[in-house]
Design a protein around this motif. Structure first.
Motif, mmCIF file in Angstrom:
data_model
loop_
_atom_site.group_PDB
_atom_site.id
_atom_site.type_symbol
_atom_site.label_atom_id
_atom_site.label_comp_id
_atom_site.label_asym_id
_atom_site.label_seq_id
_atom_site.Cartn_x
_atom_site.Cartn_y
_atom_site.Cartn_z
ATOM 1 N N GLU A 80 0.867 -1.186 0.000
ATOM 2 C CA GLU A 80 0.000 0.000 0.000
ATOM 3 C C GLU A 80 0.890 1.216 0.000
ATOM 4 O O GLU A 80 1.766 1.338 0.854
ATOM 5 C CB GLU A 80 -0.866 0.033 1.263
ATOM 6 N N THR A 119 2.800 0.145 3.780
ATOM 7 C CA THR A 119 2.300 -0.966 4.574
ATOM 8 C C THR A 119 2.049 -2.138 3.627
ATOM 9 O O THR A 119 1.973 -1.970 2.416
ATOM 10 C CB THR A 119 0.998 -0.613 5.306
ATOM 11 N N ARG A 130 -0.252 -5.564 2.869
ATOM 12 C CA ARG A 130 -1.501 -6.276 3.135
ATOM 13 C C ARG A 130 -1.360 -7.703 2.660
ATOM 14 O O ARG A 130 -1.017 -7.945 1.493
ATOM 15 C CB ARG A 130 -2.624 -5.618 2.326
ATOM 16 N N SER A 131 -1.627 -8.656 3.539
ATOM 17 C CA SER A 131 -1.607 -10.054 3.101
ATOM 18 C C SER A 131 -2.930 -10.358 2.407
ATOM 19 O O SER A 131 -3.990 -9.951 2.876
ATOM 20 C CB SER A 131 -1.402 -10.986 4.302
ATOM 21 N N ALA A 156 4.290 -9.831 6.922
ATOM 22 C CA ALA A 156 3.447 -8.624 6.884
ATOM 23 C C ALA A 156 3.371 -8.012 8.275
ATOM 24 O O ALA A 156 3.504 -6.796 8.455
ATOM 25 C CB ALA A 156 2.046 -8.970 6.378
ATOM 26 N N ASN A 166 4.904 -4.311 8.996
ATOM 27 C CA ASN A 166 3.977 -3.245 9.393
ATOM 28 C C ASN A 166 4.262 -2.747 10.811
ATOM 29 O O ASN A 166 3.833 -1.663 11.180
ATOM 30 C CB ASN A 166 2.521 -3.719 9.286
ATOM 31 N N ARG A 226 -13.411 -1.860 2.661
ATOM 32 C CA ARG A 226 -12.958 -3.205 3.069
ATOM 33 C C ARG A 226 -13.114 -3.391 4.583
ATOM 34 O O ARG A 226 -13.101 -2.427 5.351
ATOM 35 C CB ARG A 226 -11.485 -3.405 2.680
ATOM 36 N N ALA A 256 -10.920 -4.304 6.583
ATOM 37 C CA ALA A 256 -9.755 -3.737 7.272
ATOM 38 C C ALA A 256 -10.002 -2.263 7.612
ATOM 39 O O ALA A 256 -9.610 -1.787 8.685
ATOM 40 C CB ALA A 256 -8.505 -3.902 6.409
ATOM 41 N N ARG A 278 -7.453 -12.647 8.367
ATOM 42 C CA ARG A 278 -6.753 -11.389 8.050
ATOM 43 C C ARG A 278 -6.723 -11.150 6.527
ATOM 44 O O ARG A 278 -6.999 -10.066 6.048
ATOM 45 C CB ARG A 278 -5.323 -11.471 8.613
ATOM 46 N N GLN A 279 -6.396 -12.208 5.781
ATOM 47 C CA GLN A 279 -6.271 -12.046 4.325
ATOM 48 C C GLN A 279 -7.603 -11.640 3.692
ATOM 49 O O GLN A 279 -7.652 -10.765 2.828
ATOM 50 C CB GLN A 279 -5.803 -13.361 3.676
ATOM 51 N N ASN A 295 -8.618 -8.159 4.433
ATOM 52 C CA ASN A 295 -7.825 -7.181 3.683
ATOM 53 C C ASN A 295 -8.373 -6.930 2.290
ATOM 54 O O ASN A 295 -7.932 -6.011 1.601
ATOM 55 C CB ASN A 295 -6.371 -7.659 3.563
ATOM 56 N N ARG A 296 -9.314 -7.754 1.834
ATOM 57 C CA ARG A 296 -9.901 -7.525 0.504
ATOM 58 C C ARG A 296 -11.433 -7.449 0.514
ATOM 59 O O ARG A 296 -12.030 -6.712 -0.272
ATOM 60 C CB ARG A 296 -9.462 -8.620 -0.486
#
Ligand SMILES: Cc1cc2nc3c(=O)[nH]c(=O)nc-3n(C[C@H](O)[C@H](O)[C@H](O)COP(=O)(O)OP(=O)(O)OC[C@H]3O[C@@H](n4cnc5c(N)ncnc54)[C@H](O)[C@@H]3O)c2cc1C
Ligand code: FES
Ligand code: FES
Length: 483
Positions: free
Chosen positions: A56, A63, A65-66, A122, A126, A258, A260, A282-283, A286-287
């Motif tokens: 990002e 940062t 993102r996974s 990640a 981060n 998102r 996140a 988490r993944q 993130n989307r």
């Protein structure tokens, strides 16, 4: 012929000429870029073997993102820099995530290992600039979308805890100018509009196109059902759909916001934050987006019960720019059926700000703590004046208890106007719940769902205005599959 478009994988730039609209990032990484360190396990976002990082650049410090490469549309990440496991080590020095995994014996067959290493990397990258070492909780969260079936999680978590001891080696991000022609002009059959005006034009030009936001639902059609989408319109680059704003009355969430982003926005509201932390991994967070969760219309989607409790309204806009507002309650019309017309998109979700000050309780029951879909989801909002013990307003909504997410006016009526915690009104409310016909499937039987919904309602009603019950607490940590 598709236009040539660029993507940066590690520090190599690729042109994506002639790649199908439905191509996945994982296919490209393995088959075109030849980077086979990234594995395919489930191809459905569940196992994390395909985890890569997307960089990002919006904030001052980069940062990472996974994301699950297996269900990420390739064209969704054009113009971005992706990191794969091959890039972690500089040849001489292992990345701290790798070195710690070696030292802690965090790998046996190794199939899951690249994914775990990327998730830990990640977290490490981060956390740069923070003095604190990662807490166990943060590590479990970072690897919540990674499955290991032979090593066991203890040594992997230990590796996460020890990562900072393995030096300062960092991801080398390079300094390569990315010519982002794809996202400007769009792939011939994969449009990435940059404004709602462009989106409406794309919808008129490609009337058969599917809309995609995060793709965490839709791209399973590609990987599990082999659906070749011919035309796609991507919503993820439209600023007015990806931002959170507020006006005098409402909090306004763009449909392509998102999870996140929601986690950051709702940090101060424990019930909502805890629910978000229980959605997927988490993944996926993130989307995945709020709009995708609503429009997908799954009866077990996690946000709709919460949003029903908050009296959310949806702003729908058609391909000519005509907007209308509809209560979320009226949006769901049957199993996977909504009031969205074919030429409309969901633009924004409006939540009255005052509702956010009320007491909220959210509960999610699932077989596994992380990365699992709800068997039952129950959300309750209670408003009362400070001087009184009476519930002036009550909202109750559920998931998994019918063909659609559902608000329950009869249950609410049994509780409204009575003293919070009152056992008689609770008994009437539980009885009203009985009229539902819960889903009955592999996740949970109808009887189990009913018993859970009644128990959760009781839990919320008894807790009343007490600090909202968190659906995650240290006492429940034993339930986590990483424990
Ligand atoms: C491993 C895994 C775990 C999951 N866990 C959970 C979970 O715990 N809880 C949960 O609720 N969900 C879960 N999901 C489902 C999914 O991640 C969520 O529903 C997510 O919010 C979908 O958002 P998206 O942006 O990825 O949707 P997409 O896949 O992009 O789209 C989903 C559907 O909505 C349509 N759409 C999207 N945005 C719009 C819009 N603005 N206007 C009109 N149509 C639109 C698309 O055309 C598509 O039909 C999980 C999925 C996976 C793969
Ligand atoms: S291959 Fe399993 S999550 Fe992508
Ligand atoms: S080391 Fe074999 S699956 Fe994790």
């Amino acid at each position: 012929m598709a236009k040539s478009v660029n993507i940066l994988i590690n520090n190599t730039s690729y042109e994506l000429e002639g790649q199908a609209a439905h191509a996945t990032l994982l296919q490209f990484v393995r088959q075109q870029a030849g980077l086979t360190g990234t594995k395919e396990g489930c191809a459905s976002g569940d196992c994390g073997a395909c985890t890569v990082l997307v960089r990002e650049t919006e904030s001052a410090s980069p940062t990472f993102r996974s994301i699950n490469a297996c269900i990420t549309p390739l064209h969704a990440v054009t113009g971005k820099q992706i990191f794969t496991v091959e890039h972690l080590s500089d040849g001489d020095t292992l990345h701290p995530a790798q070195a710690a995994m070696v030292a802690c014996h965090g790998s046996q067959c190794g199939y899951c290992t690249p994914g775990f290493v990327m998730s830990l990397a990640a977290l490490h990258e981060n956390a740069k600039g923070h003095d604190e070492p990662p807490l166990r909780e943060a590590i479990c969260e970072a690897i919540s979308g990674n499955l290991c079936r032979c090593t066991g999680y203890r040594p992997i978590i230990e590796a996460g805890l020890k990562m900072p001891q393995f030096g300062e080696h960092a991801l080398e991000v390079g300094n390569i100018e990315l010519s982002n022609t794809a996202s400007e002009a769009g792939h011939a059959s994969y449009a990435r509009p940059r404004s709602e005006h462009e989106l409406q034009a794309a919808m008129r030009a490609l009337p058969n196109a599917v809309l995609v936001a995060g793709g965490t639902d839709l791209w399973l059609e590609v990987t599990q059902r082999y659906t070749p989408f011919e035309q796609v319109i991507d919503l993820s680059e439209i600023p007015s759909l990806t931002c959170i704003t507020e006006n005098e009355d409402n909090l306004v969430l763009g449909a392509a916001v998102r999870y996140a982003q929601l986690e950051t926005r709702f940090k101060s509201i424990p019930a909502i934050h805890a629910l978000l932390s229980r959605i997927a991994s988490r993944q996926i967070r993130n989307r995945g987006t709020i709009g995708g969760n609503i429009v997908n219309a799954s009866p077990i989607a996690d946000l709709p019960p919460l949003l029903l409790c908050l009296d959310a309204e949806l702003e729908l806009i058609d391909d000519e720019g005509q907007a209308r507002r509809i209560a979320l309650e009226d949006f769901y019309q049957g199993y996977k059926q909504t009031a969205l017309a074919e030429n409309e998109y969901l633009a924004r979700i409006h939540i009255p700000k005052t509702q956010l000050d009320d007491t909220l309780h959210c509960f999610k029951i699932s077989k596994r703590f992380e990365d699992d879909i709800s068997s039952v989801m129950l959300a309750v909002r209670i408003a009362s004046s400070t001087e009184s013990d009476k519930a002036d307003t009550v909202r109750v909504a559920v998931g998994g208890m019918a063909a659609t997410p559902l608000r329950l006016p009869q249950v609410e009526a049994a509780l409204k106007g009575t003293d919070i915690g009152n056992p008689d009104s609770l008994a009437r409310a539980k009885e009203a719940l009985q009229s539902l016909q819960p889903l009955d499937d592999v996740r949970a039987s109808a009887a189990y769902r009913m018993a859970m919904a009644q128990a959760l309602l009781e839990k919320a009603w008894r807790a009343g205005r007490a600090t909202p019950l968190s659906i995650w607490s240290p006492e429940t940590e034993g339930d986590r599959h990483h424990a």
